[in-house]
Structure formats: C-alpha cells, structure tokens
Design an enzyme around this catalytic site. Structure first.
Site, PDB file in Angstrom:
ATOM      1  CB  SER A 114      14.834  60.723 -23.367  1.00  0.00           C
ATOM      2  OG  SER A 114      15.969  61.037 -24.138  1.00  0.00           O
ATOM      3  CB  THR A 133      14.834  69.937 -22.499  1.00  0.00           C
ATOM      4  OG1 THR A 133      14.879  68.572 -22.067  1.00  0.00           O
ATOM      5  CG2 THR A 133      16.014  70.671 -21.884  1.00  0.00           C
ATOM      6  N   GLY A 134      13.018  69.360 -20.032  1.00  0.00           N
ATOM      7  CA  GLY A 134      12.830  69.239 -18.589  1.00  0.00           C
ATOM      8  C   GLY A 134      11.398  68.880 -18.258  1.00  0.00           C
ATOM      9  CB  THR A 165      12.846  66.739 -24.807  1.00  0.00           C
ATOM     10  OG1 THR A 165      11.828  66.152 -24.040  1.00  0.00           O
ATOM     11  CG2 THR A 165      12.301  67.363 -26.057  1.00  0.00           C
ATOM     12  NE  ARG A 214       3.906  64.527 -18.724  1.00  0.00           N
ATOM     13  CZ  ARG A 214       5.007  64.998 -19.307  1.00  0.00           C
ATOM     14  NH1 ARG A 214       5.471  64.452 -20.402  1.00  0.00           N
ATOM     15  NH2 ARG A 214       5.657  65.992 -18.765  1.00  0.00           N
ATOM     16  CB  THR A 263      10.170  64.138 -25.795  1.00  0.00           C
ATOM     17  OG1 THR A 263      10.655  63.569 -24.588  1.00  0.00           O
ATOM     18  CG2 THR A 263       8.713  64.498 -25.590  1.00  0.00           C
TER      19      THR A 263
END
Ligand code: SD4
Length: 337
Positions: free
Chosen positions: A86, A244-245, A193, A221, A211
C-alpha cells in the site's frame, strides 16, 4: 535571569510540560483529563507498519536529528518494503497496471510539500520534502514531479513486484472493481497509507503521509494523502493530524485540517478525532461502505485516534515503548455490507 520562554523550553525538554505558547497550554490543559499527556518525544502513526516507521523516527530524534528528518526517515521504512502493498515499492497498481504514488510532508515552520500521481520513485516522501524546501510550490504531480525528482538526483526504479501483480489480478477478477475499504488491519491489504506525526523534546511538530493509494484505482486518481489539510496537517502552535482510509471522504471534509482546527478551539485530540469522524458520518452519504482512521497529536503531548469502522490500528511510540493499539470507532460493528 531565566525568562518565561526559556523556562518553558527547558521544562518541555525535561518532559515536565509539553508546550510553549501560553494560549495553547490553556486550550490543551482544559481537556487533559480525557487523555494522558505523554512525555516528549512522541511518534504516532497508522497501522502496524507504523511500528517500524516509529522505530526509525525515534532513532533520528535520539541521535539529535530534526523532527522533519524524523518523520521523513520514519515513513521511508514502509515505502521501501516490497512486502507492503500500500506504500511505495511493491504497492498495488492502478487499473491500468501502473503504480502511482501520493505523499506529503509538513514541518514546524508551517512549510509543506507534496507529490501526487508520481511513478517509479521508491521514496515519494523525499521528493515531497524537496518540493517543500527547494521550490515555491506545495504540490507537483505526475510527469512534472518525476522530472523534478530526477533533476534532484533521485533514481528511477520499477516499483511493480510479482506479488503486487498477483494481488492486483485478484482485484481485477472481482465483479465490482471499486476498491474495498480496508476496515480491518490485514483485512484485504488493498490500501494502508502510512501517516506519521511526531513531536520532539523542543515541542516541535511535523508529519509525513505516503501511499500508493487504492488498489486498482482509476488512472489519474489522486487521494487525500498528498493534499495538505486532507491527509496531513501540522500547526506548530496547536498539534498535528493525519488520515488513512478512503481518501475521497477525507478530501470532502478536509479531515486533518478539521481535527487541528477543533483542537485550536479547545477540543482534546481524542475529542477532535471523534468530532471529525462524526462530521464525515453526518455529511458523506455513503460513508457506511468505507473506513477512515484519524490520528491527532497535541502540542501538550496528548494523542487522539478514532475511526468510522472498528479495526483501525495505530502505533504509538511514547515514554520508551512502541506499541500497537486498536482505535475506538463510531460504529461498533462493520457497516460495509
Ligand atoms: C487514499 N487514503 O489514497 C489513501 C489510502 C489509505 O488506508 O489510506 N488507505 O485514499
């Protein structure tokens, strides 16, 4: 005669208190009953890869390095780990098979830098730092960011590993290719991340966030991580925050900036993280499908951690111990069905 500033500085260095400006002391102190004030220095970062990152960061601080060196060197550990899918090397590619990276860094002087949609560089955080220090800009993207990195003597490298290709093919087989949320550590490892925030013994704060973004994301993106105020924010008078997420939810609410502003208005780091997650829950209609984890660190040495879904872990290195904790969450059971 020792003046007030000198006294506060030496007291902070001894860990007696953790803050300098009087107004910040007042704001932080009014809420300290909610959480522990740790002795400085403190390093706080996302997920279990935060443990290795924290270790490295602490080494830098202990050997007399600056807080900005500490956050950069810390996140370089997961960036350089090919088994981490990641971040950086070995990251899962976008839908077209290319690994594209986002990163940002912010220091105690309020200076900040970032790169996004960057390819073929193992340590995007170091490019972000050079953007911060060597240019009048904050964010460079894509081929421009790569050209800048090469001009700075950073080497180009293929980041795509066999293992990452395998994992990516599994994602592509799925009928619904929109990235699943990583609501639980090791749930799917599709995005994790590293956001790392730190405070040194002089009470100086800094942060870094890096990330490879969401696995199989659309070409082009860019997520929250390179956006100052979204994935990362630092205000040396108040505190720092990182996220994060699912980046889109953080971008829609400017999550890290929101956390720091709430702290400025008197919230403890924990209260600020909880209020910011509540904001996302209230404002983002489809939030139940996703995970967001927020971390905060105050000038007074308090920390905060909160997520939408259960399963967000963070690594805290404070008072000689570097440990993984599970954050409290808004929902007590997963809502992503
Ligand atoms: C992104 N926020 O690109 C990142 C991904 C992440 O846990 O943090 N995943 O949206």
């Amino acid at each position: 005669m020792i003046n007030r500033r000198k006294f506060l500085e030496s007291a902070a260095a001894l860990g007696i208190i953790g803050a300098l400006p009087t107004k910040v002391l007042k704001a932080g102190n009014s809420k300290t009953s909610l959480g522990k004030s740790y002795k400085l220095p403190i390093i706080l970062s996302t997920w279990s890869h935060g443990i290795g990152a924290n270790d490295e960061s602490m080494k830098v601080l202990e050997s007399g390095g600056s807080v900005i060196d500490a956050v950069e060197k810390g996140v370089m550990i997961p960036e350089g780990d090919p088994n981490n899918h990641s971040v950086g090397l070995g990251g899962y590619p976008d839908i077209t098979g290319k690994v594209t990276l986002d990163a940002s860094i912010m220091g105690p002087d309020g200076n900040a830098g970032g790169v996004c949609y960057l390819e073929n560089i193992v340590h995007p955080i170091s490019v972000a730092r050079k953007v911060m220090e060597d240019t009048p800009h904050v964010l460079l993207s894509g081929s421009g960011a790569l050209k800048f990195a090469l001009e700075k003597g950073i080497k180009e490298e293929d980041l795509l590993t066999e293992e990452a290709i395998k994992g990516w093919k599994e994602v592509l087989k799925k009928e619904n290719k929109t990235p699943e949320i990583n609501w639980e550590e090791k749930h799917n490892e599709l995005h994790d991340t590293i956001g790392l925030i730190a405070i040194d013994t002089k009470s100086d704060l800094a942060g870094a966030c890096t990330t490879s973004g969401l696995a199989a994301k659309l070409r082009g993106r860019v997520g929250d991580s390179p956006i100052i105020g979204a994935g990362l924010y630092v205000d040396n008078e108040i505190g720092a925050a990182t996220a994060t997420g699912m980046g889109e939810l953080v971008m829609k609410t400017l999550g890290s900036f929101l956390v720091v502003e709430m702290m400025r208005n008197g919230a403890s780091p924990q209260e600020a993280c909880e209020k910011a997650i509540k904001r996302i829950v209230d404002k983002v209609l489809n939030h139940k499908k996703y995970q967001i984890g927020l971390l905060a660190l105050s000038k007074t040495g308090e920390i905060g951690a909160y997520s939408i879904q259960p399963g967000f872990y963070y690594a805290l290195f404070a008072e000689g111990e570097n440990k993984l904790f599970k954050a409290k969450s808004y929902y007590k059971i997963h809502t992503n069905q």
